[in-house]
Scaffold this motif. Structure first.
Motif, PDB file in Angstrom:
ATOM      1  N   ARG A  60       0.822  -1.201   0.000  1.00 53.18           N
ATOM      2  CA  ARG A  60       0.000   0.000   0.000  1.00 53.18           C
ATOM      3  C   ARG A  60       0.862   1.260   0.000  1.00 53.18           C
ATOM      4  O   ARG A  60       0.536   2.249  -0.665  1.00 53.18           O
ATOM      5  CB  ARG A  60      -0.920  -0.014   1.217  1.00 53.18           C
ATOM      6  N   LYS A  61       1.979   1.233   0.750  1.00 51.06           N
ATOM      7  CA  LYS A  61       2.865   2.404   0.797  1.00 51.06           C
ATOM      8  C   LYS A  61       3.502   2.666  -0.561  1.00 51.06           C
ATOM      9  O   LYS A  61       3.622   3.801  -0.998  1.00 51.06           O
ATOM     10  CB  LYS A  61       3.934   2.203   1.866  1.00 51.06           C
ATOM     11  N   LYS A  64       0.918   4.096  -2.828  1.00 51.94           N
ATOM     12  CA  LYS A  64       0.641   5.497  -2.484  1.00 51.94           C
ATOM     13  C   LYS A  64       1.741   6.405  -3.008  1.00 51.94           C
ATOM     14  O   LYS A  64       1.460   7.477  -3.580  1.00 51.94           O
ATOM     15  CB  LYS A  64       0.504   5.627  -0.973  1.00 51.94           C
ATOM     16  N   LYS A  68       1.501   9.338  -5.916  1.00 49.17           N
ATOM     17  CA  LYS A  68       1.940  10.703  -5.637  1.00 49.17           C
ATOM     18  C   LYS A  68       2.976  11.177  -6.653  1.00 49.17           C
ATOM     19  O   LYS A  68       3.018  12.354  -7.012  1.00 49.17           O
ATOM     20  CB  LYS A  68       2.541  10.779  -4.224  1.00 49.17           C
TER      21      LYS A  68
END
Length: 223
Positions: A60-61, A64, A68
Motif C-alpha cells: 500500500r505504501k 501510495k 503521488k
C-alpha cells in the motif's frame, strides 16, 4: 566504527554476491563490514538487511508513493555522473545535518578514476529537471542499494523511499534474488524506514551464526 575494509581493483558479479551474502557492503571502491557504529560518541549495533525479491510485492505504501509521484519521469541506466547529478548532490548535501562526501564523484569513486562495480542510476525528472537520483550495484543474482538523494524542495514527495522501491522493483523484474539496502541501527531510528520497505520479505544477518534470518515471522516483529 572499526570496519574490516578490502581495497578493490576488480570485482566479478558473483564475487559481489558472495560479499553481500556475508554482510559486506560497498564504500567508494572498497568493500567493508562492521557490526558496530558510533553516533554522537555512543556505540550502536549495525544490523545488515536483505530483501527476498521473489517474495517482495508492491504494498500500500509503494502504491501510495507511486500515485503521488506518477507526475515525474523515471529512468534507470548504467552509471554516468553528469554536472546535473553533481549540482543535485550539492543541493541535497546542504540540507542534511551530517557531513557528506565533498562530491558525488568522491562518494562513489574516492580518489580513483575507475569503478569496479556494475553500478546503475535511477534518475527522477520533473519535466527536464533532475530532482532525484540514486545508485545501486548489480551482481549476478543480488543487488545493493548505495545511496539516494533528492532536491530538498521536493521533500514532501518522499523520493528517497520511492527510489528504493523502484530499485527493488527493477531488480525483481530482472529476476534478481536479493536486494541489500544496507543496515538498521536498533536504538537509532534514522534508519528504521528500511524495515518497512520490502516488509515482510526482510532478512537480517546474524554475524555470530553467519546466517540470515527473517525479521518478520508471523506476528513477531524485529526490535
Amino acid at each position: 566504527m572499526n570496519p574490516n575494509v578490502i581495497e578493490l581493483f576488480s570485482l566479478e558479479p558473483a564475487q559481489l554476491d558472495g560479499f553481500l551474502s556475508i554482510g559486506w557492503f560497498r564504500i567508494q571502491q572498497t568493500i567493508f563490514t562492521t557490526n558496530i557504529l558510533y553516533f554522537n560518541d555512543q556505540q550502536y549495533d549495525a544490523i545488515w538487511l536483505r530483501v527476498r525479491l521473489h517474495e517482495f510485492k508492491p504494498d500500500r505504501k509503494y502504491n501510495k508513493l507511486s500515485s503521488k509521484n506518477n507526475r515525474f519521469r523515471t529512468e534507470i541506466k548504467s552509471l554516468r555522473i553528469t554536472p546535473a547529478h553533481e549540482a543535485l548532490y550539492n543541493l541535497y548535501k546542504e540540507s542534511i545535518s551530517f557531513e557528506g562526501a565533498p562530491s558525488l564523484h568522491s562518494l562513489l569513486y574516492g580518489q580513483n578514476d575507475f569503478n569496479v562495480y556494475n553500478t546503475h542510476t535511477i534518475d527522477v525528472y520533473d519535466g527536464d529537471v533532475l530532482i532525484a537520483t540514486g545508485c545501486f550495484d548489480l551482481g549476478t543474482n543480488s543487488a545493493a542499494g548505495i545511496f539516494s538523494v533528492y532536491d530538498p524542495a521536493y521533500k514532501k514527495f518522499s523520493l528517497g523511499k520511492y527510489m528504493i522501491y523502484k530499485k527493488m522493483q527493477y531488480c525483481k523484474e530482472e529476476n534478481f534474488t536479493y536486494f541489500y539496502p544496507g543496515y538498521v541501527v536498533p536504538g537509532y531510528p534514522s534508519f528504521d524506514y528500511k524495515l518497512e520497505i520490502g516488509k515482510p520479505a526482510i532478512d537480517y544477518f546474524d554475524p555470530v551464526q553467519k546466517k540470515w534470518y527473517a525479521i518478520y515471522n508471523d506476528a513477531e516483529e524485529f526490535r
